[in-house]
Write a protein that holds these residues in place. Structure first.
Motif, PDB file in Angstrom:
ATOM      1  N   LYS A   1      59.836  25.831  36.302  1.00 47.57           N
ATOM      2  CA  LYS A   1      60.167  25.117  35.066  1.00 47.57           C
ATOM      3  C   LYS A   1      59.033  25.187  34.050  1.00 47.57           C
ATOM      4  O   LYS A   1      59.257  25.053  32.847  1.00 47.57           O
ATOM      5  CB  LYS A   1      60.473  23.650  35.365  1.00 47.57           C
ATOM      6  N   ASN A   2      57.828  25.377  34.550  1.00 49.26           N
ATOM      7  CA  ASN A   2      56.674  25.324  33.651  1.00 49.26           C
ATOM      8  C   ASN A   2      56.524  26.576  32.795  1.00 49.26           C
ATOM      9  O   ASN A   2      55.584  26.648  31.993  1.00 49.26           O
ATOM     10  CB  ASN A   2      55.408  25.060  34.464  1.00 49.26           C
ATOM     11  N   VAL A   3      57.440  27.535  32.944  1.00 54.19           N
ATOM     12  CA  VAL A   3      57.459  28.644  31.983  1.00 54.19           C
ATOM     13  C   VAL A   3      57.769  28.119  30.587  1.00 54.19           C
ATOM     14  O   VAL A   3      57.538  28.816  29.588  1.00 54.19           O
ATOM     15  CB  VAL A   3      58.479  29.738  32.387  1.00 54.19           C
TER      16      VAL A   3
ATOM     17  N   MET B   1      49.893  25.556  32.839  1.00 57.23           N
ATOM     18  CA  MET B   1      50.960  25.605  33.832  1.00 57.23           C
ATOM     19  C   MET B   1      50.466  25.114  35.192  1.00 57.23           C
ATOM     20  O   MET B   1      51.184  24.407  35.903  1.00 57.23           O
ATOM     21  CB  MET B   1      51.502  27.026  33.955  1.00 57.23           C
ATOM     22  N   VAL B   2      49.231  25.481  35.551  1.00 55.85           N
ATOM     23  CA  VAL B   2      48.660  25.002  36.819  1.00 55.85           C
ATOM     24  C   VAL B   2      48.542  23.480  36.801  1.00 55.85           C
ATOM     25  O   VAL B   2      48.887  22.795  37.771  1.00 55.85           O
ATOM     26  CB  VAL B   2      47.294  25.657  37.089  1.00 55.85           C
ATOM     27  N   ALA B   3      48.057  22.942  35.681  1.00 53.10           N
ATOM     28  CA  ALA B   3      47.921  21.488  35.562  1.00 53.10           C
ATOM     29  C   ALA B   3      49.282  20.803  35.687  1.00 53.10           C
ATOM     30  O   ALA B   3      49.425  19.806  36.412  1.00 53.10           O
ATOM     31  CB  ALA B   3      47.267  21.126  34.231  1.00 53.10           C
ATOM     32  N   PHE B   4      50.285  21.342  35.012  1.00 50.95           N
ATOM     33  CA  PHE B   4      51.614  20.727  35.068  1.00 50.95           C
ATOM     34  C   PHE B   4      52.250  20.900  36.437  1.00 50.95           C
ATOM     35  O   PHE B   4      52.982  20.021  36.908  1.00 50.95           O
ATOM     36  CB  PHE B   4      52.516  21.307  33.972  1.00 50.95           C
ATOM     37  N   SER B   5      51.991  22.024  37.110  1.00 51.97           N
ATOM     38  CA  SER B   5      52.530  22.231  38.456  1.00 51.97           C
ATOM     39  C   SER B   5      51.949  21.206  39.418  1.00 51.97           C
ATOM     40  O   SER B   5      52.674  20.614  40.236  1.00 51.97           O
ATOM     41  CB  SER B   5      52.221  23.653  38.941  1.00 51.97           C
TER      42      SER B   5
ATOM     43  N   LEU C   1      64.811  12.570  31.185  1.00 46.92           N
ATOM     44  CA  LEU C   1      64.710  13.958  31.659  1.00 46.92           C
ATOM     45  C   LEU C   1      64.455  14.911  30.501  1.00 46.92           C
ATOM     46  O   LEU C   1      63.599  15.806  30.590  1.00 46.92           O
ATOM     47  CB  LEU C   1      66.003  14.359  32.387  1.00 46.92           C
ATOM     48  N   ALA C   2      65.194  14.710  29.410  1.00 44.67           N
ATOM     49  CA  ALA C   2      65.006  15.568  28.238  1.00 44.67           C
ATOM     50  C   ALA C   2      63.593  15.417  27.684  1.00 44.67           C
ATOM     51  O   ALA C   2      62.957  16.403  27.273  1.00 44.67           O
ATOM     52  CB  ALA C   2      66.046  15.219  27.170  1.00 44.67           C
ATOM     53  N   ALA C   3      63.073  14.204  27.693  1.00 48.39           N
ATOM     54  CA  ALA C   3      61.710  13.972  27.203  1.00 48.39           C
ATOM     55  C   ALA C   3      60.682  14.660  28.093  1.00 48.39           C
ATOM     56  O   ALA C   3      59.700  15.233  27.601  1.00 48.39           O
ATOM     57  CB  ALA C   3      61.434  12.475  27.130  1.00 48.39           C
ATOM     58  N   LEU C   4      60.900  14.632  29.400  1.00 49.37           N
ATOM     59  CA  LEU C   4      59.958  15.275  30.329  1.00 49.37           C
ATOM     60  C   LEU C   4      59.931  16.786  30.125  1.00 49.37           C
ATOM     61  O   LEU C   4      58.866  17.415  30.182  1.00 49.37           O
ATOM     62  CB  LEU C   4      60.333  14.932  31.774  1.00 49.37           C
ATOM     63  N   TYR C   5      61.093  17.386  29.903  1.00 49.93           N
ATOM     64  CA  TYR C   5      61.131  18.827  29.626  1.00 49.93           C
ATOM     65  C   TYR C   5      60.476  19.134  28.281  1.00 49.93           C
ATOM     66  O   TYR C   5      59.747  20.122  28.141  1.00 49.93           O
ATOM     67  CB  TYR C   5      62.577  19.326  29.632  1.00 49.93           C
ATOM     68  N   THR C   6      60.736  18.285  27.305  1.00 47.11           N
ATOM     69  CA  THR C   6      60.149  18.505  25.979  1.00 47.11           C
ATOM     70  C   THR C   6      58.629  18.407  26.031  1.00 47.11           C
ATOM     71  O   THR C   6      57.925  19.140  25.326  1.00 47.11           O
ATOM     72  CB  THR C   6      60.721  17.480  24.974  1.00 47.11           C
ATOM     73  N   LEU C   7      58.114  17.525  26.877  1.00 47.63           N
ATOM     74  CA  LEU C   7      56.660  17.402  27.019  1.00 47.63           C
ATOM     75  C   LEU C   7      56.032  18.695  27.526  1.00 47.63           C
ATOM     76  O   LEU C   7      54.872  18.991  27.206  1.00 47.63           O
ATOM     77  CB  LEU C   7      56.320  16.248  27.967  1.00 47.63           C
ATOM     78  N   ARG C   8      56.770  19.465  28.301  1.00 54.04           N
ATOM     79  CA  ARG C   8      56.252  20.762  28.741  1.00 54.04           C
ATOM     80  C   ARG C   8      56.040  21.688  27.547  1.00 54.04           C
ATOM     81  O   ARG C   8      55.051  22.417  27.485  1.00 54.04           O
ATOM     82  CB  ARG C   8      57.208  21.404  29.745  1.00 54.04           C
ATOM     83  N   VAL C   9      56.979  21.663  26.617  1.00 53.99           N
ATOM     84  CA  VAL C   9      56.836  22.482  25.412  1.00 53.99           C
ATOM     85  C   VAL C   9      55.650  21.998  24.587  1.00 53.99           C
ATOM     86  O   VAL C   9      54.843  22.800  24.087  1.00 53.99           O
ATOM     87  CB  VAL C   9      58.139  22.448  24.582  1.00 53.99           C
TER      88      VAL C   9
END
Length: 478
Positions: A198-200, A224-228, A318-326
């Motif tokens: 997901k962290n792509v 990506m490592v930090a988020f993983s 959930l949408a906010a968590l994905y958006t935080l990745r961006v």
């Protein structure tokens, strides 16, 4: 073993492949987090009182607790011989009595009572008072159990304690060693490495800004490592909070902590280590990245504790968590992010959150509400409407972006952005249809990154956008 002597079993790590103290602690955090934390704060220095307080807040489902298969077999053999099987544990007596009753063991048990922590010498003395010196066989797993084994007849040692075993044999005790333990591969499963894909999403700002420099890529990879690490930390916490719900689930019951293949305390240590790794790397990338990762972990924890059980709020979270990745991708790579991009990705992820619940409801076998969730089959049409609104919102935002100054600069052939809307719309609609039909994975992001047709649609949209930006011409001369 003498047929007349009772077989006495320790509970945590011996009869059970788990620990009742940690079971009640995490069960309490799940059901009543404030009361649980208050009980820990008040009784942190009084182990017996702490066990009693947690036992009263969140007693577990005793029929669901994982048993040590080796000891379960010994119990059946002892009962077949007509021997009494007794539980003796430092866990709270209320729990031990109910555990014994759930498995048809002796009504007599030995355990902590809220004032005395029945462990080591105290347990040995209680058993001798009941059965006499060497009047019982004892199975345990802890170094503290040596004081009990020394007063028992036969010693059943669970785990690797070779020195204790040698000493007991020298003292004339028959000793049987029962191998047990956990494997790193099971802990690795608990980290959910397949979810790291997901962290792509952290690459999205880099792609949108057309910044493909080596330094930018390396910064995003570090992010990506930090988020993983942060995600795996929260996955472990989520599994520990959901022990009972997972044991009731047809497939999640095989998760390492629910099944007892990895001790809860190992999971707690791993979660803490991953949190330190995530925050350490984020801090190295800058204060802004540290803030984003900390916010992600805090929101994820709130989601695990409470928000995921709140209908509609869970999808928005959930949408906010994905958006935080961006957002993290932009912060890590230090590229400028258009507000339109964030406004665009949020409804996309809102749609995928609705798809996640649609999939679960389509695959549900009953009309009851999903375990630990606020949705039932009557909510399917409302979820479909939310998904549809998300699609419309995302496409309108993308269309609006095409008229911004940044779009004019980055995309000389702007009309190709409008053409790219077609495969994007097809992809989003297809995801919703597959979710409605129950034909995809429980996690739509993981499914999307494995779906060949869907990947083709995304790549086609990106190709149109790259051509409109002049990148193909710059890279390949056409």
């Amino acid at each position: 073993m003498s047929a007349c002597k009772p077989l006495v079993l320790d509970v945590d790590g011996t009869f059970l492949s788990t620990d009742l103290l940690f079971e009640t602690f995490w069960g309490g955090l799940h059901r009543a987090p404030l009361a649980t934390l208050g009980a820990v704060a008040r009784n942190i220095h009084d182990r017996a009182a702490l066990k009693r307080a947690l036992a009263e807040i969140a007693p577990p489902r005793f029929d669901l607790l994982p048993l040590n298969p080796e000891l379960a077999a010994r119990v059946e053999a002892a009962r077949a011989e007509g021997r009494e099987v007794v539980l003796a544990s430092a866990s709270d007596g209320q729990l031990v009595e109910r555990l014994a009753a759930a498995h048809g063991l002796s009504a007599q048990s030995f355990a902590s009572d809220g004032q005395t922590n029945l462990k080591g010498a105290a347990k040995g003395a209680a058993l001798v008072a009941a059965y006499g010196e060497r009047g019982f066989d004892y199975a345990g797993d802890n170094v503290a159990d040596r004081a009990v084994w020394e007063r028992a007849d036969r010693a059943l040692i669970v785990g690797a304690h070779p020195q204790i075993a040698s000493g007991l044999r020298a003292a004339g005790h028959p000793v049987e060693q029962i191998s047990t333990g956990w494997h790193w591969r099971d802990l690795a499963r608990a980290l959910r490495p397949h979810q790291w894909v997901k962290n792509v999403l952290l690459f999205v700002p880099m792609l949108a800004a057309h910044d493909f420099g080596v330094a930018t890529v390396l910064l995003v990879l570090a992010g990506m490592v930090a988020f993983s690490a942060a995600a795996s930390c929260i996955y472990i916490v989520n599994d520990l909070l959901d022990l009972e719900a997972d044991r009731l689930h047809p497939t999640k019951c095989r998760r390492p902590f629910a099944a007892g293949t990895v001790p809860i305390k190992v999971g707690m240590a791993a979660s803490l280590g991953l949190a330190l790794v995530a925050l350490g790397i984020a801090a190295a990338l800058g204060a802004a990245m540290l803030g984003v990762v900390a916010l992600y972990m805090t929101l994820s924890l709130a989601y695990s504790l409470r928000l995921k059980r709140m209908r509609w709020v869970d999808i928005a979270t959930l949408a906010a968590l994905y958006t935080l990745r961006v957002v993290a991708g932009a912060v890590a790579s230090k590229v400028d992010v258009s507000v339109f991009m964030l406004v665009f990705v949020y409804p996309v992820f809102l749609t995928l959150g609705a798809v996640k619940r649609l999939t679960e409801l389509a695959l549900a076998t009953t009309d009851e509400r999903l375990p630990g969730r606020g949705y039932g089959r009557p909510d399917r049409e409302d979820l479909l409407n939310v998904a549809g609104l998300g699609i419309v919102g995302a496409l309108l935002t993308f269309f609006g972006y095409s008229f911004t100054e940044q779009a004019h600069i980055l995309y000389p052939t702007r009309w190709l952005l409008w053409v790219a809307l077609v495969p994007l719309a097809i992809w989003l609609i297809r995801m919703v249809v597959l979710g409605w039909q129950g034909k995809q994975d429980y996690d739509p992001i993981v499914f999307a990154l494995r779906d060949k047709l869907g990947i083709g649609l995304i790549c086609f949209a990106l190709s149109l956008m790259f051509y409109g930006a002049g990148l193909w011409q710059r890279w390949f001369g056409f």
